[in-house]
Design a protein around this motif. Structure first.
Motif, mmCIF file in Angstrom:
data_model
loop_
_atom_site.group_PDB
_atom_site.id
_atom_site.type_symbol
_atom_site.label_atom_id
_atom_site.label_comp_id
_atom_site.label_asym_id
_atom_site.label_seq_id
_atom_site.Cartn_x
_atom_site.Cartn_y
_atom_site.Cartn_z
ATOM 1 N N TYR A 1 161.452 -46.984 70.084
ATOM 2 C CA TYR A 1 160.613 -46.885 68.880
ATOM 3 C C TYR A 1 159.404 -45.990 69.136
ATOM 4 O O TYR A 1 158.999 -45.211 68.279
ATOM 5 N N ALA A 2 158.833 -46.107 70.341
ATOM 6 C CA ALA A 2 157.641 -45.312 70.650
ATOM 7 C C ALA A 2 157.966 -43.818 70.653
ATOM 8 O O ALA A 2 157.211 -43.004 70.114
ATOM 9 N N GLY B 1 158.563 -42.628 67.138
ATOM 10 C CA GLY B 1 157.350 -42.655 66.320
ATOM 11 C C GLY B 1 156.414 -41.513 66.648
ATOM 12 O O GLY B 1 155.849 -40.893 65.757
ATOM 13 N N ASN B 2 156.223 -41.237 67.924
ATOM 14 C CA ASN B 2 155.350 -40.135 68.327
ATOM 15 C C ASN B 2 155.686 -39.771 69.770
ATOM 16 O O ASN B 2 155.258 -40.440 70.703
#
Lengths: 399, 514
Positions: A271-272, A275-276
């Motif tokens: 997810y990290a 996300g970015n």
């Protein structure tokens, strides 16, 4: 249990809870609506044989969707899974049929090939840095071609025996029953109790940590609803041939991957990264490793789907799995995954896959013409993503 | 009154659950430079969005009178048609198109058959570029220009739309001093040509220098409109209006308790990642002790961020040589996770790009770098524990949010910065490298960040502050290193440092090595 009502501030009013969760529940309600509508139009949809058939026929799309979700949350994509299904099915068939090896040797060989395929693609994406779209577009051609070469352009059959039963076998009659299988009901009952218990534990933990939880009546109502639906489903399939093996496999995969995505560092890192990317890298996330393993995982899951599909067909076909990648990708997006990465849930992808499965099945039952079926599926994909966008815009109008 | 180009009367704008603007009144005279200042989240941007039609007529209360007429804008196109152009902080240029293409994007200069007349477009672009003092070829691609020049392209684009009222949202936030000076000069020039400017800015010095009138907004209300030609229009008055209290001291006091050396960098040299042979960091040595705040002062391009990132797990550059010592022991750090494990934290200068995952909640962001500390023996993350950690940091650092499950993108700049600081404090570092820790955040939040820095060093951590704002360096540091062209040009205890001698060292060119 004495943990009755937590402090008033910890319990949100029902309406706000409902709207906060519209995004996650919206897709579930859409699924329920489709099922109810189909049941009204074609009661045969809910018949024991059709529900069983539904499980057998669409399980591999769900298996693919689980792996695809990881890749999509990473802001990548894998177009090659359909071809990998063909290739791994072909490997299994060559091992089991042409060389006469036992079924488990064939399965292991297929999984190993899936692993190698995943590592190959992971290498190009993670280490070399080529976008997954390109790498897997290449893979789509390469693995399809290899499958054709391996099979000499003709299908290889039959597997028979245990291999065939992977996708067509049932647990049935272990505890007897009168026109229904007690064992199936027992397994479902255990699962429902287990689910209720785990949900209760989660809720108790949240209350202990003074978090906002759903009101108790709503919580219990939700559990009762889930239990009722699950048991009704169990009753129906128990009246036919019992509990399909494949359903257990899919259920275990869904649970395992939900845990991986929500509760492990690996899942969080996915997810990290989605996300970015830069922020993830500067937070100590090993971007290359995570990306590599996500692709390896996708390769292995595609090979599982390859085994399941070839077992279901009782044959390895050069054209097996054509366009399955699109079903898997569509399932993820219908299930709320973001096209730019960072957002998406295993549960969402599964429901997205189920919506596609139920609608395909319903159209077949209604005798909708071959050409119209993909048109409807395409429109559903558009509608689902549009709905999602609409929701996001509504949510982002706050300063 | 007849001279007023714009009157926004009693504007109230509600969002679900929030009143962003309440009875805000803004009166702008024709041909003036009107500054709007206020803390982040005060409602400045919302006000400008109401004005430019991003929030269409009917979605707010109150009325807008523009050039003597009641204005009802339903979209940005409506407001642009009457000459109101807004230039956002994040520039909206297409990086792979040329300057001319960008200037006339959506407004193409067409010749016969509706085809674009490139000769005319480029010639007109060259004219506009001359007006804004941009000395480039109109066919140059945007991504080859620095931020300062890109800003000029935006202004040229606004001029091409025959702008009468130009709104600049934090125009100098990303610019260095030179480019800022140029921009301010350009704004004066535009004023002479009769173009009215509204400038949203945090930089009070800039407002003092250029604005004719300043309106201060706080918590969605107009506090006052100040005529800057009056002698009592001082910086202190602006600060008082913005924060609603006196800030006698912009830097919280601290009694230094300096301990043993924590980190030493020796002979650190970093090559440019793509241009071989070019040294971005050139034989730098510095050290920081427990309980000490060390400043690294340097202009843009001096190699400050590059130095920090190369130390932080070699996240920047190549052919890195030199030696790091932690607590006097040589250490080898080759990746970010190794840097985290050895107790180094780096808070980047651009929190949105390098610090936060804007898609997710405050909780996940706070726990993202120290995730391992939340894992059980089997590698599972305890979600409840994670929430508790986030809640602890929320109260310890005073992050203003209804819930740590709220999306981090909805926070103001100051609160986002606190989330990033929480994230790094949770890794339990010995050394924190803070790169421009107060960039783009308002005065009140800055004070809170400085207080947090003081708390960190009081707890025995070592802090390196990289900043281009000299008052900040002088206000928070114990010792200051100056960096110029990748070299350390000086080291001064803060008692001996002044803005003047630091600036002299920061601009020192080669061959003068300490």
């Amino acid at each position: 249990m004495s943990l009755t009502s937590p402090s008033a501030s910890a319990t949100a009013p029902f309406s706000s809870y409902f709207f906060d969760n519209l995004r996650t529940n919206g897709i579930l309600m859409a699924f329920a609506a489709v099922v109810v509508a189909l049941a009204c139009i074609k009661p045969v949809f809910l018949s024991p044989s059709n529900l069983t058939n539904l499980v057998l026929q669409y399980s591999y799309v769900l298996i693919l969707a689980i792996g695809m979700l990881m890749v999509i949350v990473l802001a990548q994509i894998d177009l090659s899974v359909g071809s990998v299904i063909a290739l791994t099915g072909a490997v299994a068939a060559v091992v089991a049929i042409r060389y006469g090896q036992p079924w488990w040797v064939a399965v292991i060989c297929a999984l190993v090939v899936g692993l190698i395929v995943g590592a190959w693609q992971g290498f190009w994406v993670a280490v070399v840095g080529i976008p997954g779209f390109i790498v897997s577009l290449g893979g789509m051609l390469i693995f399809r071609g290899l499958a054709q070469l391996l099979l000499n352009y003709i299908s290889l059959s039959p597997f028979g025996g245990t291999y065939y039963n992977i996708a067509n076998g049932f647990f049935n009659g272990w505890l007897g029953g009168n026109g229904f299988d007690v064992f199936t009901l027992l397994i479902f009952a255990i699962a429902v109790v287990g689910y209720a218990f785990s949900q209760w534990r989660v809720r108790a933990g949240q209350i202990r940590y003074q978090q906002q939880v759903s009101p108790l009546p709503l919580f219990i109502g939700k559990l009762v609803a889930v239990a009722a639906v699950a048991m009704a489903f169990a009753w129906q399939i128990s009246c036919y041939r019992g509990l399909p093996f494949i359903l257990i496999l899919v259920a275990i995969l869904i649970m395992a991957y939900t845990l991986v995505m929500q509760r492990t560092g690996f899942g969080r890192h996915i997810y990290a990264i989605g996300g970015n990317l830069s922020a993830a890298r500067l937070s100590g996330v090993k971007v290359k490793q995570v990306t590599f393993w996500a692709f390896v995982n996708m390769g292995v899951l595609a090979s599982v789907a390859g085994v399941v599909y070839s077992a279901r067909m009782n044959a390895a076909q050069p054209a097996a799995g054509t366009s399955f990648e699109l079903d898997a990708i569509a399932a993820c997006f219908i299930g709320g995954a973001s096209t730019t990465g960072g957002i998406g849930r295993v549960g969402g992808a599964v429901i997205g896959g189920l919506i596609m499965a139920v609608i395909s099945n319903g159209m077949q039952l209604m005798g909708v013409s071959q050409g119209l079926q993909p048109v409807v599926k395409g429109l559903i994909l558009l509608a689902a993503v549009a709905f999602d966008l609409f929701n996001k815009r509504r949510a982002s109008t706050v300063v | 009154m007849a001279n007023n180009i714009l009157e926004m009367r009693s504007i109230t704008k509600r969002f679900p659950g929030v009143i962003a603007l309440q009875d805000v009144t803004l009166t702008v005279q024709g041909g003036e430079i009107h500054a709007i200042c206020g803390e982040n989240g005060a409602g400045k941007s919302t006000l400008m969005q109401v004005l430019s039609g991003v929030h269409p007529h009917g979605s707010y209360e109150g009325e807008i009178v523009y050039a003597g007429q009641n204005a009802r804008f339903h979209s940005i196109n409506d407001s642009e048609r009457v000459g109101i152009v807004i230039i956002h902080q994040e520039l909206a240029l297409s990086p792979y198109l040329s300057i001319a293409e960008n200037i006339f994007l959506g407004n193409e200069r067409k010749g016969p058959f509706g085809l674009i007349d490139w000769n005319r477009a480029n010639a007109e672009a060259a004219n506009l570029m001359e007006r804004v003092g941009l000395d480039e070829n109109p066919t140059t691609q945007i991504n080859q220009l620095g931020v300062g020049k890109q800003q000029l392209v935006e202004i040229a684009k606004a001029l091409s739309k025959e702008v009468k009222l130009l709104i600049l949202d934090e125009p100098t936030a990303a610019l260095n001093d030179n480019d800022s000076e140029h921009l301010l000069a350009l704004m004066r020039q535009l004023r002479e040509q009769g173009i009215t400017c509204i400038m949203i800015s945090h930089k009070l010095g800039e407002i003092m220098e250029i604005a004719d009138t300043t309106t201060v907004i706080r918590d969605g209300r107009t506090i006052e409109t100040i005529d800057m030609r009056q002698p009592d229009a001082t910086q202190d008055r602006l600060i008082r209006d913005m924060v609603g209290r006196d800030l006698d001291n912009r830097y919280p006091p601290r009694r230094p308790a300096i301990g043993p050396e924590v980190l030493r960098i020796e002979d650190w040299t970093v090559g440019h990642p793509t241009q071989s042979g070019r040294l971005v960091v050139d034989h730098v040595s510095l050290s920081v002790r427990a309980g000490e705040v060390v400043g690294v002062a340097g202009l843009m391009g001096a190699g400050r961020t590059e130095l920090a990132m190369s130390v932080f797990g070699k996240s920047y550059g190549r052919d890195i040589t030199g030696q790091l010592y932690k607590h006097g022991q040589p250490v080898e750090i080759n990746s970010v996770s190794e840097a985290i494990d050895s107790g180094i934290a780096y808070v980047s200068e651009d929190r949105k790009r390098y610090g936060l995952n804007l898609l997710t909640d405050i909780r996940s962001n706070i726990c993202s770098a120290g995730l391992r500390r939340l894992m059980t023996a089997f590698g599972w993350i305890n979600g409840n524990e994670e929430l508790k950690v986030a809640e602890d940091y929320r109260s310890a650092l005073g992050i203003k949010t209804p819930s740590v499950l709220a999306n981090v993108g909805k926070l103001s700049g100051g609160n986002q910065q606190k989330v990033v600081l929480s994230k790094w404090l949770f890794t339990d570092p010995d050394v924190l490298i803070l790169d421009e820790p107060t960039r783009g955040i308002d005065v009140g939040a800055k004070y809170e960040i400085y207080t947090l820095i003081n708390e960190m060093v009081a707890n025995g951590k070592a802090v390196i502050v990289i900043s281009s704002e000299l008052p900040e360096i002088l206000g928070v540091c114990d010792r200051v290193y100056t960096l110029s062209f990748g070299r350390i040009t000086g080291m001064l205890p803060v008692a001996e440092a002044t803005q003047e001698n630091l600036m002299e060292l920061m601009t020192q060119e080669k061959d003068i090595r300490k």
